[in-house]
Scaffold this active site. Structure first.
Site, mmCIF file in Angstrom:
data_model
loop_
_atom_site.group_PDB
_atom_site.id
_atom_site.type_symbol
_atom_site.label_atom_id
_atom_site.label_comp_id
_atom_site.label_asym_id
_atom_site.label_seq_id
_atom_site.Cartn_x
_atom_site.Cartn_y
_atom_site.Cartn_z
ATOM 1 N N HIS A 1 0.824 -1.210 0.000
ATOM 2 C CA HIS A 1 0.000 0.000 0.000
ATOM 3 C C HIS A 1 0.853 1.252 0.000
ATOM 4 C CE1 HIS A 1 -4.094 -1.811 1.237
ATOM 5 N NE2 HIS A 1 -4.012 -1.572 -0.039
ATOM 6 N N GLU B 1 -22.233 -4.068 -28.141
ATOM 7 C CA GLU B 1 -21.517 -5.014 -27.283
ATOM 8 C C GLU B 1 -21.759 -6.454 -27.703
ATOM 9 O OE1 GLU B 1 -21.577 -3.389 -22.850
ATOM 10 O OE2 GLU B 1 -23.502 -3.134 -23.856
ATOM 11 N N ASN C 1 -15.175 -4.580 -24.510
ATOM 12 C CA ASN C 1 -14.969 -5.651 -23.521
ATOM 13 C C ASN C 1 -15.977 -6.773 -23.748
ATOM 14 O OD1 ASN C 1 -13.232 -3.733 -22.460
ATOM 15 N ND2 ASN C 1 -14.681 -3.060 -20.898
ATOM 16 N N ASP C 2 -17.244 -6.386 -23.832
ATOM 17 C CA ASP C 2 -18.266 -7.410 -24.058
ATOM 18 C C ASP C 2 -18.273 -7.882 -25.504
ATOM 19 O OD1 ASP C 2 -19.535 -8.083 -21.619
ATOM 20 O OD2 ASP C 2 -20.341 -6.053 -21.532
ATOM 21 N N CYS D 1 -15.788 2.794 -26.104
ATOM 22 C CA CYS D 1 -15.625 3.073 -24.675
ATOM 23 C C CYS D 1 -15.110 1.855 -23.918
ATOM 24 C CB CYS D 1 -16.934 3.572 -24.057
ATOM 25 S SG CYS D 1 -18.237 2.338 -24.117
HETATM 26 C C1 PEP Z 1 -17.741 -2.872 -22.572
HETATM 27 O O1 PEP Z 1 -18.383 -3.922 -22.553
HETATM 28 O O2 PEP Z 1 -16.729 -2.675 -23.293
HETATM 29 C C2 PEP Z 1 -18.156 -1.741 -21.722
HETATM 30 C C3 PEP Z 1 -17.623 -0.552 -21.856
HETATM 31 O O3 PEP Z 1 -19.064 -2.007 -20.746
HETATM 32 P P1 PEP Z 1 -18.672 -2.731 -19.349
HETATM 33 O O4 PEP Z 1 -17.172 -2.909 -19.354
HETATM 34 O O5 PEP Z 1 -19.156 -1.844 -18.269
HETATM 35 O O6 PEP Z 1 -19.405 -4.018 -19.440
HETATM 36 MG MG MG Z 2 -20.242 -4.038 -21.425
#
Ligand code: PEP
Ligand code: MG
Length: 868
Positions: free
Chosen positions: A486, A723, A746-747, A794
Site C-alpha cells: 500500500h 456489445e 470488452n463485451d 468506450c
Molecule cells: C464494454 O463492454 O466494453 C463496456 C464498456 O461495458 P462494461 O465494461 O461496463 O461491461
Molecule cells: Mg459491457
C-alpha cells in the site's frame, strides 16, 4: 418442533448467563444459553456432533452438530490463563462424539482457586433463525438432564429425543426450510487473488447480512467478515473458493459475496491501465508487478556505490539521503482489570477510527481506499476476538492488541503470495495507531524533511508516508518492502519515485549524502560523481518539462496530424473520477457506469438519490457532455432487491437493457432522474446490451412519455452500445433509431470469441484486436459513417496504444478511456495521420490472428519511446 436438546454437561447449580461475571458472556456477545456452577469435574458432551475446538489449555470445548449448530461450553471465567493446569482433555478436535461422551476432566479445587469464577456458560453460538425454548429454571441439575431446546423461530416446541437432532433442517420464520443455508463454489479469476482490497470488499458485504458466511479454500475456512482471515486463506488467481452461509438471508449473502468478487474484477479491469486515479497519468504507472522489475531483481553490487532494487514507482530523482525516526512503543504485559482494559482498547479504537476518517477526508481516492482497508483491519473480528480473549486472560489492552495483530501477521507471512505478505505493513500501521492511542498519543501528522529528501529506510508505513512533507520528498528507497504494498500504491498516487528491496547496503549511506535514484532502471547510486549528478538533474528537469507539456496539451482540442477531429472522453463511475477526468483533459464523459449506484445496497436508489449523484458528476464536468449509460445490471451484477431468477449462464441472461425492460419501474425511475439533470443539453443517454432496434424503440417510448410527464421539450440524444455481434451486424438498422453508437469492446470481444472476459486461462486470448472483432468494429463504424453519426469506443481497447490507429482507421472518432490515460491518448492521436491509420486497418482486417494485427500496428507505430 424442537431441533435439538442441549443437556447438562455436568452436575451443578443451573443459573442464567447474567450470573457469569464476564460481560462477554453475560452480554450474550458469544451467544445465548444458560450457566452452571459445577459440582462435578467430568464434562460430558451436551449434544452429539464434531469437536470443533478444544484448545491445548482444555478449558473450553465447542461442538458442531450435524446441522451446523455450534455449542460452546466454557469452564469458568478467565480459566484460559491457567494454561491447562487442572484440566485434561479426553477427546481431540475433529472427533465425533455422542451426547453424554466424556470430553474434559477438570480438578474442581485447582480450577476454583485459579479462576475468577467457576460459573460455566453453555451457549449456542450460531443462533441465526433459531431460538431457545424450555429453558431450565434455576436450581440443581444433574449431568445429562435437559437444559434447553433449540427450535426454529416460528415453531412450537415439541421435545425430541435427548441430544439428537430431528432429521428436518431447522425451520425458519421468513425463509422456506431449504433456504437456510446456501453455498457457491467458483474459481477466483482476480489477477492477484483475494488480496486486501477484494478481501475488504467481501468483508463489508458479509457484514450487511445476518447470515454467518464463510469462505473456504485450500482446506481452510475463514469468517467472511474478517479481512485478515480472508487474506490468510492465501487465495490466488485460479484457486477454487467455496462460499457458504447459514442464516435467514443466507442465499442473498452468498449472492452478494459472489457479486463482490465480480465487482472486484470490474474494479481491476476498470483500473486496467494501471495508473492510479490521482496519479499524473503521464509518467510511469502505479505498481504492477507484471511490469516493474521482478521481485527477483538482481541485487548487484558490481558497480561500486550502485545498489539494485525492485522498481515500485518509476522515475528519476536526485537528493539527499534522509532517515526518519520510528519510536518503539513499549507495552506492559499484564493488565489491571479485564473490564477496564477492554474499555480502554475500545476507546483507543474509536479514537483511531475518528482520526483515520479525518485523514481520509483530506486525501485523494487512493489514500481513501487505503485508509478504508486500515479501518477494516481495525474492526476485524478475528483480531478483536483474539485481543479480547487475551485481555480476559489477564493481559493489558496494548499487549493483547499487539499480540493479536502479530498473530495475524505470522499467518500472512506464512503465505507464498508476496502481495498478501505485503499487507503486514498495513497491520503494523494499525497496530501502532492503536498502541499510540492507548498511550494517549497520536502519530505526528507532519514529519519535517530537509529540502530534496530521498527517504532511506528499511520499511515505511502508509501513515508515515502521508505524514511526510510531499514538497520536500523526491524519492523513497527501502531495503525491504514490496512493489505492490500500500505504501508503494500511495507513492505512485503521490508520484514519488520509489525503489524497494535494495538490501541492507542502504544502511551504510551517510545521512545527507547526495544520491541518484533511477527508478526507471532500478538503481540507487550512493556515491555518484559530480558529472553523474549533473546529468541526472538534467534528466529530471527535462522529464518535468515534458510532463508539464503533455498535461497542458491534454487540455486542448485533439486533432490527428491531418486535422481530423477526434474526441477523447473519459469513463466514469463517480464524482471523484469526474474531477480526475477534467484534470487530465477529458472532453467529456463517454461512459458513466451508473450501475455502481444500484449494486451493493438493500433497496433501489430513489429518483432523488440518483439525481443528486448524476448532478454532482455533471457539475464536476462543467460544460462537458455526459453520456449516462442506463443501469447495466442483472447477470453477473445481481441486485439484492430484484428477485432475478438464478441463471445457468448469467452472461447470456437477463442483463443490460433486458433487465431494464423486464423491470420498467426501475428503468422509469432512473430515466426520470437522468432527464432532470441540468443542463439538460449536456446529458446523452446510452443503452447497454442492445441486440435489435425494438429494444431501442421500447426505451425511447418510455423516454418520450417521461419527457411529456415532466414537461421537457429539449431533445435528448440517445445512443446504443455495440456489445454484441448482433448489434454490430445490425448497426445500419440501429443507427436509424439513435444519435450515436458506442462500442463496448470488452463485451463485444467476449461475445464474439465466446471467451469469458474474466477467465484467467483465456486472459491472453480475449484480445479485442482479433480480426473477427475488428470486422465487427468496422461494420459498426461503417454504419455510423454512412449515416453521418458519431461512433465511439468506450471499452478498454480504446486506451491500448496499438489499437488507437486501428480504431481511427476503421472510422471511430471518439475514444473514451480511464481518466489518467487521456493525456497519453491525446498525444498519440496528434502524431497519427488518418490515411496511414486507414491503410493499417484495411491490412489488419485481412490478417489471421490478433498477434499478427499487433505486430503490424507495432511496426507502424515504432518503439514505445514514441508515446508518453
Ligand atoms: C464494454 O463492454 O466494453 C463496456 C464498456 O461495458 P462494461 O465494461 O461496463 O461491461
Ligand atoms: Mg459491457
Amino acid at each position: 418442533m424442537s431441533i435439538l436438546q442441549i443437556l447438562a454437561p455436568f452436575d451443578g447449580w443451573c443459573g442464567t448467563l447474567d450470573e457469569v461475571p464476564d460481560p462477554v458472556f453475560a452480554g450474550r456477545m458469544l451467544g445465548d444459553g444458560v450457566a452452571i456452577d459445577p459440582t462435578s469435574g467430568i464434562l460430558v458432551a451436551p449434544c452429539a456432533g464434531e469437536i470443533v475446538t478444544l484448545p491445548a489449555s482444555a478449558h473450553a470445548v465447542s461442538i458442531r452438530t450435524a446441522r451446523g449448530i455450534d455449542v460452546l461450553v466454557h469452564i469458568g471465567v478467565d480459566t484460559v490463563q491457567l494454561g491447562g493446569r487442572g484440566f485434561e482433555a479426553r477427546v481431540r478436535p475433529g472427533a465425533s462424539v455422542r451426547a453424554g461422551d466424556e470430553l474434559i476432566r477438570f480438578d474442581l479445587d485447582v480450577v476454583a482457586r485459579g479462576a475468577k469464577s467457576l460459573m460455566t456458560p453453555i451457549l449456542v453460538t450460531s443462533l441465526d433463525g433459531l431460538r431457545l425454548q424450555q429453558r431450565r429454571a434455576p436450581g440443581l441439575v444433574s449431568s445429562g438432564e435437559v437444559l434447553f431446546e433449540i427450535a426454529g423461530i416460528a415453531t412450537a416446541g415439541i421435545a425430541t429425543a435427548a441430544g439428537i437432532e430431528t432429521g428436518a433442517p431447522p425451520p425458519r420464520a421468513v425463509d422456506p426450510p431449504n433456504r437456510e443455508a446456501a453455498g457457491h463454489t467458483l474459481i477466483v479469476t482476480l489477477r492477484h487473488g483475494l488480496h486486501a482490497r477484494p478481501a475488504a470488499l467481501l468483508a463489508q458485504r458479509a457484514k450487511t447480512f445476518g447470515a454467518q458466511a464463510s469462505l473456504s479454500a485450500h482446506g481452510r475456512t475463514a469468517n467472511a467478515r474478517s479481512v485478515v482471515a480472508i487474506m490468510a486463506l492465501g487465495v490466488r488467481q485460479g484457486d477454487e473458493l467455496s462460499i457458504q452461509a447459514r442464516g435467514a438471508d443466507a442465499p442473498q449473502s452468498v449472492a452478494s459475496l459472489v457479486a463482490g468478487i465480480q465487482e472486484a474484477l470490474r474494479m481491476e479491469s476498470a483500473a486496467g491501465h494501471g495508473a492510479a486515479a490521482d496519479h499524473g497519468g503521464v509518467q510511469g504507472a502505479a505498481p504492477d508487478s507484471s511490469k516493474t522489475a521482478p521481485t527477483a531483481a538482481p541485487r548487484s553490487f558490481a558497480d561500486a556505490g550502485v545498489l539494485s532494487g525492485v522498481i515500485a514507482v518509476p522515475g528519476i530523482a536526485v537528493g539527499r539521503a534522509t532517515r526518519i525516526e520510528r519510536r518503539e512503543i513499549a507495552v506492559a504485559e499484564h493488565g489491571a482489570d479485564s473490564g477496564r482494559e477492554r474499555a480502554e482498547l475500545e476507546q483507543a479504537r474509536v479514537n483511531v477510527r475518528m482520526r483515520l476518517e479525518r485523514v481520509a477526508a483530506t486525501g485523494g481516492a487512493t489514500r481513501r481506499e487505503i485508509i478504508a482497508a486500515h479501518l477494516e483491519f481495525l474492526d476485524d473480528p478475528q483480531v478483536n476476538e483474539a485481543a479480547h480473549e487475551l485481555i480476559a486472560a489477564g493481559k493489558s489492552a496494548g499487549f493483547a492488541w499487539r499480540t493479536a495483530i502479530r498473530r495475524s501477521i505470522s499467518a500472512l507471512q506464512a503465505l507464498e503470495d508476496s502481495r498478501l505478505r505485503e499487507r503486514v505493513d498495513d497491520l503494523l500501521d494499525v497496530e501502532s495507531h492503536v498502541l499510540l492511542a492507548l498511550a494517549g498519543e497520536a502519530r505526528p501528522m507532519n514529519i519535517p524533511l530537509p529540502e530534496r529528501a530521498v527517504l532511506v529506510a528499511d520499511d515505511l508505513l502508509p501513515s508515515e508516508l502521508t505524514a511526510l512533507d510531499r514538497q520536500r520528498l523526491v524519492a523513497i528507497c527501502l531495503s525491504g518492502g514490496g512493489a505492490t504494498s500500500h505504501v508503494a500504491i500511495l507513492a505512485a498516487a503521490m508520484d514519488i519515485p520509489m525503489l524497494v528491496g535494495l538490501g541492507s547496503g542502504i544502511r551504510d549511506i551517510a545521512y545527507g549524502a547526495t544520491v541518484i535514484v533511477d527508478a526507471d532502471a532500478g538503481t540507487l547510486q550512493t556515491a555518484p560523481a559530480a558529472t553523474a549528478v549533473e546529468q541526472a538533474r538534467a534528466a529530471v528537469e527535462s522529464r518535468l518539462m515534458r510532463r508539464a507539456k503533455t498535461l497542458a496539451e491534454a487540455q486542448l482540442e485533439c486533432r490527428a496530424l491531418d486535422g481530423t477531429r477526434v474526441e477523447v472522453f473519459a469513463n466514469l463511475g463517480n464524482v471523484t473520477d469526474a474531477a480526475a477526468a477534467v484534470a487530465h483533459g477529458a472532453e467529456g464523459c463517454g461512459l458513466l457506469r451508473t450501475e455502481f449506484l444500484f449494486i451493493d445496497r438493500e433497496t433501489a436508489p430513489t429518483e432523488t438519490e440518483q439525481l443528486a449523484a448524476y448532478q454532482d458528476i455533471a457539475a464536476a464536468l462543467g460544460p462537458r457532455p455526459m453520456i449516462l449509460r442506463l443501469m447495466d445490471v442483472g447477470g453477473d451484477k445481481p441486485l439484492r432487491y430484484l428477485p432475478l431468477p438464478a441463471e445457468e449462464n448469467p452472461a447470456l441472461g437477463l442483463r443490460g437493457v433486458r433487465t431494464a425492460l423486464a423491470y420498467p419501474d426501475l428503468m422509469r425511475t432512473q430515466l426520470r432522474a437522468a432527464l432532470r439533470v441540468q443542463p439538460a443539453g449536456n446529458v446523452r443517454l446510452l443503452i447497454p446490451m442492445i441486440t435489435d432496434a425494438a429494444e431501442i424503440l421500447a426505451v425511447r417510448s418510455v423516454i418520450d412519455d417521461l419527457k411529456a410527464e415532466i414537461g421537457i421539450a429539449d431533445r435528448i440524444e440517445l445512443g446504443a452500445m455495440i456489445e454484441t455481434p448482433a448489434a454490430a451486424l445490425m448497426a445500419s438498422a440501429l443507427i436509424r433509431e439513435v444519435d450515436f453508437l458506442s462500442i463496448g469492446s470488452n463485451d463485444l470481444t467476449q461475445y464474439t470469441l465466446a471467451m469469458d472476459r474474466g477467465h484467467p486461462e483465456l486472459a491472453g486470448r480475449t484480445d479485442a484486436l482479433h480480426p473477427a472483432v475488428l470486422k465487427l468494429v468496422a461494420a459498426a463504424a461503417g454504419a455510423g459513417g454512412a449515416a453521418g453519426k458519431m461512433v465511439a469506443v468506450c471499452g478498454g481497447v480504446a486506451a491500448d496504444r496499438l489499437a488507437v490507429p486501428l480504431l481511427l482507421g476503421l472510422g471511430v472518432r471518439e475514444l473514451s478511456v480511464v481518466p489518467a490515460a487521456v493525456p497519453a491518448i491525446k498525444r498519440q492521436i496528434r502524431s497519427l495521420r488518418i490515411s496511414d491509420c486507414r491503410e493499417l486497418a484495411l491490412r489488419c482486417l485481412g490478417l489471421a490472428s490478433p498477434g499478427e494485427v499487433r505486430a503490424q500496428a507495432a511496426e507502424m507505430l515504432g518503439p514505445l519511446g514514441d508515446t508518453p
